[in-house]
Every structure is written in structure tokens, then in C-alpha cells.
Design a protein around this motif. Structure first.
Motif, PDB file in Angstrom:
ATOM      1  N   PRO A 247      -1.457   0.541   3.372  1.00  0.00           N
ATOM      2  CA  PRO A 247      -0.013   0.854   3.439  1.00  0.00           C
ATOM      3  C   PRO A 247       0.742   0.419   2.186  1.00  0.00           C
ATOM      4  CG  PRO A 247      -0.771  -0.041   5.522  1.00  0.00           C
ATOM      5  CD  PRO A 247      -1.919  -0.184   4.572  1.00  0.00           C
TER       6      PRO A 247
ATOM      7  N   LYS B  52       0.159   3.079  -0.425  1.00  0.00           N
ATOM      8  CA  LYS B  52       0.903   4.282  -0.046  1.00  0.00           C
ATOM      9  C   LYS B  52       2.388   4.136  -0.395  1.00  0.00           C
ATOM     10  CE  LYS B  52      -2.085   5.944   3.696  1.00  0.00           C
ATOM     11  NZ  LYS B  52      -2.189   6.260   5.131  1.00  0.00           N
ATOM     12  N   GLU B  53       2.923   2.926  -0.182  1.00  0.00           N
ATOM     13  CA  GLU B  53       4.332   2.696  -0.504  1.00  0.00           C
ATOM     14  C   GLU B  53       4.559   2.744  -2.015  1.00  0.00           C
ATOM     15  OE1 GLU B  53       8.015  -0.189   0.920  1.00  0.00           O
ATOM     16  OE2 GLU B  53       5.949  -0.737   1.392  1.00  0.00           O
TER      17      GLU B  53
ATOM     18  N   ASN C 106       4.503   6.392  -2.956  1.00  0.00           N
ATOM     19  CA  ASN C 106       5.696   7.095  -2.471  1.00  0.00           C
ATOM     20  C   ASN C 106       6.932   6.796  -3.314  1.00  0.00           C
ATOM     21  OD1 ASN C 106       4.320   8.319  -0.368  1.00  0.00           O
ATOM     22  ND2 ASN C 106       4.802   6.699   1.118  1.00  0.00           N
ATOM     23  N   ASN C 107       6.937   5.632  -3.967  1.00  0.00           N
ATOM     24  CA  ASN C 107       8.114   5.224  -4.749  1.00  0.00           C
ATOM     25  C   ASN C 107       7.962   5.427  -6.250  1.00  0.00           C
ATOM     26  OD1 ASN C 107      10.258   3.763  -2.936  1.00  0.00           O
ATOM     27  ND2 ASN C 107       8.280   3.082  -2.153  1.00  0.00           N
TER      28      ASN C 107
ATOM     29  N   TYR D 263       5.403  -5.156  -0.588  1.00  0.00           N
ATOM     30  CA  TYR D 263       5.954  -4.298  -1.637  1.00  0.00           C
ATOM     31  C   TYR D 263       7.216  -4.932  -2.211  1.00  0.00           C
ATOM     32  CZ  TYR D 263       7.869  -0.278  -4.093  1.00  0.00           C
ATOM     33  OH  TYR D 263       8.359   0.543  -5.064  1.00  0.00           O
TER      34      TYR D 263
END
Length: 275
Positions: free
Chosen positions: A29, A32-33, A36-37, A79
Motif C-alpha cells: 500500500p 501504491k500511494e 498515485n501521488n 507515507y
């Protein structure tokens, strides 16, 4: 044959292990974050502009270094944008791949300019240096090799020094020798040549030196000519004589009043993001 099979097995095992680690990491995760950013941090690189035999520098871009960012954030287990690690991306067309073109200015998005001066073998630049130091600006000097041999360059340490010629000649042997001597005296590698005739660009491209073709060559009145022709990232060649001395300060003050910064050629022409 047996050794070959063992080597192939080890290579396959190494590849499979790395592939498995990559798949697992990409399912994390946290990764993935990061992915995504990443787009909100990206800056696209800008290609250099080529027109006929001239070129204007482009600009590097910026993107997230996924591997380093993931490793850094993983240490903290969460994150955090402040821990994002970036890397610069090169433009497809760069001045670093085009030594056979004349550079005519810096990237025109920047409100900077560069003064350049030609120093012949017998030129006296003491008064010029006093003016530049008074206004606290850095410039680039293209200096003849004989001047370099016969003068102390310590008073030029705040400025950029490039080779103009050797005893007003630019034949390959003496020019290359003078370049080496300049590098020795300044402890810096020369980067540029100054357009003088058609032979200089052919010589300099073989030495991985860019050739400068000034945006503006001042003929008589620096203040008037600069005022009428001042543009972003201009390279301005100014002659050295008493009349110029009397008008140079006025020109410098005018340029500063318009919000321009004075840079050396290396800084003006850099494709790095921070310039």
C-alpha cells in the motif's frame, strides 16, 4: 557444460528472486500511494530549440525516484511527502548532444543575462574589473592564450574564464595546448568558444566545446543598444575601451532596474532545474 548450466541456474534464480521482490513491493500500500501521488511532483523536460545552425538550451525535468522514495518511507512505515526523493530527467534534445550548433542565448523562460568580454593578449582589464566588482556582478571572459601565460588570473577568480585564441590564432595544435594550460591555471575545464570565423565551430565541436554566437554585440553605445535589445537570457558581447567604461555602469544599473540577474555563461546556459 555443467558450469554453464550452473551459471544459467544462478542467473535465473537471481532474476526470479528480484522479480518476486518487485511484485511484492508494488503490491505494498505504501508503494501504491507513492505511485498515485507521483504525478503532482513531476515537471516535464523541455527540449532545446534548434533552428538552422543555432541552438537554445532546453530544461531538465523532474520525477519521483520510486525505489529511493519507497526505501526511505519504508523506514518510517508511513507515507510522508517530505521524504519524497526526486531525480532529474533529460530532454530528448539537449545542447549536450549538439556541439555543432551555435548557442545564441539561454533558455528564454529565465530573466537572466550574461555579459561576455574579449581579452586580447595586450588588453588591460583593471578598470573593467573595478566596475564589475563595484556592481557585484559576474561575467565571462574569453581570453587570448598569451594573456593567460603572462598574467596572474587570481583577480578573475569570481568570473568565468574561457579561451579566445592563442596569439590571435585558432589553429588546432596551439588552441588545444592553450586549453590545457588554461585548465591547469584555473583548475576548471573550459566549456565554450566564441564565434570568430567558420573554422572555430569545427575545431571546438571536436573538443566537445560549445560555440557561442552572442545575442547582442555592442558596437558603440552600450546603454542605448542594450536598452533597445534587452531580452531574457541574452548573451551580450561588450568591447573593452574607455568609452565603454564611461557607459558600462549606466547599462548595468538599467539592466538591474528591469529585474534581470547577471550570470556567467555556465549558469545562464545550464539545463539543470535550479538555474
Amino acid at each position: 557444460m555443467k558450469k554453464l548450466l550452473i551459471i544459467l541456474l544462478l542467473l535465473f534464480s537471481f532474476f526470479y528472486t528480484n522479480k518476486s521482490i518487485s511484485i511484492i513491493r508494488n503490491q505494498d500500500p505504501l508503494m501504491k500511494e507513492i505511485i498515485n501521488n507521483k504525478s503532482k511532483f513531476e515537471i516535464k523536460s523541455v527540449n532545446a530549440i534548434i533552428k538552422n545552425n543555432t541552438i537554445i538550451p532546453g530544461k531538465n525535468g523532474k520525477e519521483v525516484d520510486l525505489e529511493k522514495t519507497y526505501t526511505k518511507m519504508k523506514q518510517y512505515g508511513t507515507y510522508n511527502e517530505a521524504l519524497t526523493v526526486f531525480k532529474e530527467t533529460k530532454p530528448t534534445i539537449s545542447i549536450e548532444d549538439n556541439y555543432d550548433k551555435y548557442i545564441t542565448s539561454g533558455n528564454k523562460d529565465n530573466k537572466n543575462i550574461s555579459f561576455i568580454f574579449k581579452v586580447e593578449k595586450d588588453t588591460n582589464i583593471n578598470k573593467l574589473l573595478s566596475i564589475l566588482n563595484y556592481h557585484n556582478i559576474q561575467v565571462t571572459f574569453f581570453i587570448d592564450g598569451l594573456y593567460i601565460e603572462n598574467n596572474d588570473l587570481n583577480n578573475l577568480s569570481n568570473h568565468q574564464i574561457e579561451l579566445l585564441s592563442y596569439n590571435n590564432n585558432i589553429d588546432e595544435i596551439t588552441f588545444t595546448s592553450a586549453l590545457s594550460y588554461l585548465s591547469y591555471k584555473t583548475n576548471k575545464n573550459p566549456k565554450y568558444c566564441l564565434e570568430d570565423d567558420n573554422n572555430i565551430i569545427n575545431l571546438c565541436k571536436n573538443l566537445n566545446l560549445h560555440t557561442i554566437k552572442p545575442t547582442l554585440i555592442v558596437e558603440k553605445d552600450p546603454y542605448k543598444e542594450i536598452k533597445n535589445n534587452l531580452k531574457n537570457s541574452s548573451i551580450i558581447l561588450i568591447p573593452i575601451n574607455n568609452y565603454i567604461y564611461d557607459n558600462l555602469s549606466t547599462s548595468i544599473l538599467y539592466i538591474k532596474s528591469k529585474g534581470y540577474n547577471f550570470l556567467t555563461l555556465s549558469d545562464l546556459l545550464s539545463e539543470n532545474l535550479e538555474k
